[in-house]
Scaffold this active site. Sequence first.
Site, PDB file in Angstrom:
ATOM      1  N   GLU A   1      46.714  52.982  21.213  1.00 26.97           N
ATOM      2  CA  GLU A   1      46.191  54.196  20.574  1.00 26.97           C
ATOM      3  C   GLU A   1      47.111  54.776  19.502  1.00 26.97           C
ATOM      4  OE1 GLU A   1      43.444  56.211  23.988  1.00 26.97           O
ATOM      5  OE2 GLU A   1      45.595  56.464  24.257  1.00 26.97           O
TER       6      GLU A   1
HETATM    7  C1  TNX Z   1      43.594  56.073  27.889  1.00 30.89           C
HETATM    8  S1  TNX Z   1      44.879  53.478  28.613  1.00 30.89           S
HETATM    9  C2  TNX Z   1      44.951  55.964  27.626  1.00 30.89           C
HETATM   10  C3  TNX Z   1      45.873  56.902  28.268  1.00 30.89           C
HETATM   11  C4  TNX Z   1      45.164  58.010  28.982  1.00 30.89           C
HETATM   12  C5  TNX Z   1      43.985  57.451  29.757  1.00 30.89           C
HETATM   13  C6  TNX Z   1      43.264  58.513  30.542  1.00 30.89           C
HETATM   14  C7  TNX Z   1      45.620  53.749  27.422  1.00 30.89           C
HETATM   15  C8  TNX Z   1      46.308  52.591  26.949  1.00 30.89           C
HETATM   16  N1  TNX Z   1      45.529  54.960  26.897  1.00 30.89           N
HETATM   17  O1  TNX Z   1      46.760  57.423  27.322  1.00 30.89           O
HETATM   18  O2  TNX Z   1      46.060  58.618  29.834  1.00 30.89           O
HETATM   19  O3  TNX Z   1      43.097  56.836  28.882  1.00 30.89           O
HETATM   20  O4  TNX Z   1      42.268  57.966  31.347  1.00 30.89           O
END
Ligand code: TNX
Length: 508
Positions: A322
């Site tokens: 992300e």
């Molecule tokens: C997605 S999984 C994210 C996390 C969040 C999560 C909450 C991922 C690689 N990134 O930063 O905590 O969703 O469900």
Amino acid sequence: MTRPFPWALLACLAGCAPGPAPAPPEPWTNLLPRAQSVTVTDGVFTLGADARLSADPALEPVAELLASTLRASTGFALPVGESGAIRLQLAPELSALGAEGYELSVEASRVIIRAPEAAGVFYGAQTFLQLLPARVERTAAQPGPWRVATGTIRDQPRFAWRGLMLDVARHFFTPAEVRRYVDVIARYKLNRLHLHLTDDQGWRIHVDAWPALTTVGAATEVGGGAGGFYTKAEYAELVQYAAARFVTVVPEIDLPGHTHAALASVPELNCDGVAPAPYTGVSVGFSSLCAGRPVTAQFIGDVIGEIAALTPGPFLHVGGDEAKMTSDADYGAMMAVVRDAVRANGKQLLAWEELARADAGAGEIVQHWLDPTLASAAAARGAKVVLSPARRAYLDMQYDLDVPAGTGTFWAGFVNVPAAYDWDPGALLDGVPESAVLGVEAAAWTETIATTDQLDLMVFPRALGMAELGWSQPGSVRSYLERLGAHGPRLEARGIGFFAAPQVRWGQ
Ligand code: TNX
């Protein structure tokens, strides 16, 4: 007047035991994860007050761990010495069982746990504990008898990677709290504890070269609480504690996104040189280190060097997810620096599936969570894949609408106990054959989880389903749910406030 029924005579027919016949031993059919091959015979082994354990010298720590569990609940002395009714042995001739497989043989007069390696002996001991009554998990002395049906088990895991991820960045959890989870996951043969140590809301491990990361970056958490961090000594101790239970700690330093806590701690890491205020919200995807600056490379090298030095395990997780504010070019440039640092420190690189943006490939491990195309692209280039599909494996997803009340989220849907188990890791993703799957990992993100009571409810029992998906060959959901019911009393005996899912008939 009717004549009293001759119960004593009946008991005598059943083996001439004085008094009422004792409860039957724990059925071998309740093992979780399910064992590969199980043969039950018709005898009974009874663990008596004068029992002893024996172990090959290399297995003494494993024998001591088993003995300490048994001592607490039986109240027996159970010395570990040269000979004993419970024997732990290394058996190189069983090498076909692999690094974690074992053979457990229960006879009327003795129990023998044999495996080619110590990890297997440890798993054999965990299986043996599941054959004893649930009260064996209590930490105060309980009444006997301690009976186990006789038989033989040969067992080995399907996947090498069986993990639980704990996000200690969004809400901090102390070393003692984390050790409690290590204890339980090791019982169920999980072997990786992935610690998500850094994120926008907090930096949870001390780094000598950049002390502001913890003086500033650890001082808060989601919701504005006090946060916290691990000193190097605390972290090293935790790693050791886990290793004694055959759990490898996998530290994650999330780069180059999810770095607001670092940016708030170190002004130079920001492109404008100004440190923003700490962040206590729950948004994702808004932060990035500043690419192309010597200080950024210096920072990455220092942090990875210090974490690698603290980590005896072979893996270093570098996040990579992300990084929505980072251009592809900047992402590629920063991940190249990260890769060099991981390699220079002799570790294997692991990252979320977004590493496919920077050509993840051979020798690397990507962790799938959302986009199936990314993991398959990485697998096509030779990377191995750890599966944490959000729709099945994200333990911060609620079980059902507002269940449990006030905890968790549902952006990936509700994940009830059957659904968390009802998938085949060997066939989840097109382009990722079973041979490319290293294993599975359940992920406990903690934006919405602030206390261990809440964490217990979200992690258990779903982590047990993950343990079975990782260890056992594919099986039916029905069988899993039936066996799971027998583990309620075991979790309860350990003080785990699990979620009593309505699809399960929980034992007493
Ligand atoms: C997605 S999984 C994210 C996390 C969040 C999560 C909450 C991922 C690689 N990134 O930063 O905590 O969703 O469900």
